[in-house]
Structures are given as structure tokens and as C-alpha cells.
Design a protein around this motif. Structure first.
Motif, PDB file in Angstrom:
ATOM      1  N   SER A   1       0.859  -1.233  -0.083  1.00  0.00           N
ATOM      2  CA  SER A   1       0.131  -0.068   0.018  1.00  0.00           C
ATOM      3  C   SER A   1       0.870   1.168   0.114  1.00  0.00           C
ATOM      4  O   SER A   1       0.469   2.363  -0.618  1.00  0.00           O
ATOM      5  CB  SER A   1      -1.009   0.003   1.197  1.00  0.00           C
ATOM      6  N   ALA A   2       1.979   1.224   0.868  1.00  0.00           N
ATOM      7  CA  ALA A   2       3.032   2.380   0.681  1.00  0.00           C
ATOM      8  C   ALA A   2       3.642   2.544  -0.362  1.00  0.00           C
ATOM      9  O   ALA A   2       3.704   3.678  -1.102  1.00  0.00           O
ATOM     10  CB  ALA A   2       3.728   2.176   2.077  1.00  0.00           C
TER      11      ALA A   2
ATOM     12  N   ALA B   1       3.866  -2.487  -7.334  1.00  0.00           N
ATOM     13  CA  ALA B   1       3.914  -2.469  -5.764  1.00  0.00           C
ATOM     14  C   ALA B   1       4.321  -3.733  -4.890  1.00  0.00           C
ATOM     15  O   ALA B   1       4.852  -4.076  -4.184  1.00  0.00           O
ATOM     16  CB  ALA B   1       2.765  -1.452  -5.329  1.00  0.00           C
TER      17      ALA B   1
ATOM     18  N   GLY C   1       2.380   1.719  -3.392  1.00  0.00           N
ATOM     19  CA  GLY C   1       1.613   1.926  -4.310  1.00  0.00           C
ATOM     20  C   GLY C   1       1.083   3.330  -4.451  1.00  0.00           C
ATOM     21  O   GLY C   1       0.595   3.995  -5.325  1.00  0.00           O
ATOM     22  N   LYS C   2       1.499   4.085  -3.357  1.00  0.00           N
ATOM     23  CA  LYS C   2       1.450   5.598  -3.199  1.00  0.00           C
ATOM     24  C   LYS C   2       2.233   6.532  -3.974  1.00  0.00           C
ATOM     25  O   LYS C   2       2.390   7.552  -4.297  1.00  0.00           O
ATOM     26  CB  LYS C   2       1.393   6.099  -1.826  1.00  0.00           C
ATOM     27  N   LEU C   3       3.332   5.836  -4.621  1.00  0.00           N
ATOM     28  CA  LEU C   3       4.660   6.569  -5.221  1.00  0.00           C
ATOM     29  C   LEU C   3       4.153   6.492  -6.630  1.00  0.00           C
ATOM     30  O   LEU C   3       3.404   6.033  -7.140  1.00  0.00           O
ATOM     31  CB  LEU C   3       5.782   5.673  -5.276  1.00  0.00           C
ATOM     32  N   PRO C   4       4.588   7.976  -7.211  1.00  0.00           N
ATOM     33  CA  PRO C   4       4.159   8.072  -8.502  1.00  0.00           C
ATOM     34  C   PRO C   4       4.804   7.103  -9.724  1.00  0.00           C
ATOM     35  O   PRO C   4       5.977   6.368  -9.439  1.00  0.00           O
ATOM     36  CB  PRO C   4       5.033   9.474  -9.002  1.00  0.00           C
TER      37      PRO C   4
END
Ligand SMILES: [Zn+2]
Length: 198
Positions: free
Chosen positions: A11-12, A24, A14-17
Motif C-alpha cells: 500500500s505504501a 507495488a 503503491g502511493k509512489l508516482p
């Protein structure tokens, strides 16, 4: 079902551009099976970079020291300042090799729908530079979308003063896009073919 700590890592990441759910997942599964020392080093590298990097007080670029190496480079043409939306746009223009002046990062584009007003951008800082630096031309290099257009015209009007040339790059840039999508040749032509706005 994956363990909760892996789900949290996915989840962390997956937040990256640019990192989609599948990437992810792949990266997370790789990290949890990698050598603990390597994982620790990656985590420390991220923290160290985040800790060291700041914005240049003059131009707004990402730097470890303010003023940054571009602002303090005396071989650069101090009469030219190129206005970009984000710090990463400086990299795109630097890679084109077609520009040897200074930069100014606005920090966004005027977009009333998103609540971005002129005072949210680094325009006052640019006006201050116009007073104190020997700038003769402002080269506006914002994207060619609606907000890029609106911001460019707003800047041309607000910055207009005797003896200051204001130009905008546009030539060859795909309509409705940002600088990151332009290849180096297109960008260098866009810079060379900049048009005066005043
Ligand atoms: Zn700087």
C-alpha cells in the motif's frame, strides 16, 4: 492472503508516482525476501536524501545547499531566467542542453478549480529577483494545457516592465502536455523557437 506487514508495504509503495498495484506488489515481495542489510540500506538512503534535500531559497529547485549550484554558477547567463512549474522540469531542460541561463520554479500553475491562486505560487519571489538580478528576459516554460496557458498570460501581464523581454516556449510541444513528455530535441527547439509575449 498476505501477512499484514506486506500488505502495508504494498500500500505504501503503491502511493509512489508511476508505481501501479502490480509493481507495488512485485517490489514489496522482493524487499521482504532480500538481504536485511540491503533493505536497511535502502530505507536509510531514503531517509538521508529526504533529510538533506531542501528547496533553493532563490530559484526553488531541489538542492542540498541554498543557494543551489545553478544559482551560484557564474558561467551561466544571468540575464536569462526560465520559469518552470516544478523542480523536476529543470532536469528536462538541462538535459536538452539548449539553455544556459538561470531558473525559477513556480511550484504549480494557476488553477482556480483546484484552489491554486497566484499568491500560492512563487511569483513574488520572481518579482524580487527581477529587482535585484540583471535579468533581461523571462523565458516561460510551462506546459501547454489550459492552466499552463492561463499562468503564462498572467505572468506576462504581471511581470511586464520597461526593458524586460518576456517569451514563452511552445513550438513543437505537444498540446496539453507538460515538459516531462517532451524529448530533448523537441525541448531544445521549443527553447530556440520561443516567442515574445510583450
Ligand atoms: Zn537555486
Amino acid at each position: 492472503m498476505l501477512p499484514a506487514s506486506i500488505t502495508a508495504l504494498i500500500s505504501a509503495l503503491g502511493k509512489l508516482p508511476g508505481v501501479g498495484p502490480r509493481s507495488a506488489e512485485r517490489i514489496a515481495l522482493h524487499l521482504v525476501q532480500t538481504d536485511p542489510a540491503a533493505a536497511k540500506q535502502l530505507a536509510e538512503t531514503i531517509l538521508l536524501a529526504r533529510d538533506k534535500i531542501r528547496f533553493c531559497d532563490v530559484c526553488g529547485s531541489l538542492t542540498e545547499q541554498s543557494p543551489c549550484s545553478i544559482c551560484t554558477d557564474t558561467r551561466r547567463d544571468a540575464s536569462l531566467v526560465c520559469v518552470v512549474e516544478r523542480a523536476v522540469d529543470i532536469l528536462s531542460i538541462e538535459k536538452s542542453g539548449a539553455y544556459r541561463g538561470k531558473f525559477h520554479v513556480l511550484g504549480g500553475k494557476i488553477s482556480p478549480l483546484d484552489g491554486v491562486e497566484p499568491e500560492d505560487l512563487r511569483i513574488a519571489e520572481l518579482e524580487k529577483r527581477l529587482k535585484h538580478e540583471p535579468i533581461k528576459e523571462v523565458v516561460i516554460a510551462l506546459g501547454t494545457d489550459v492552466e499552463g496557458d492561463a499562468t503564462s498570460y498572467y505572468l506576462a501581464k504581471r511581470l511586464a516592465r520597461q526593458g524586460l523581454k518576456i517569451s514563452r516556449i511552445a513550438y513543437g510541444l505537444p498540446a496539453g502536455s507538460g515538459l516531462e513528455f517532451a524529448d530533448e530535441l523537441t525541448l531544445s527547439r521549443a527553447l530556440e523557437g520561443r516567442r515574445e509575449m510583450n
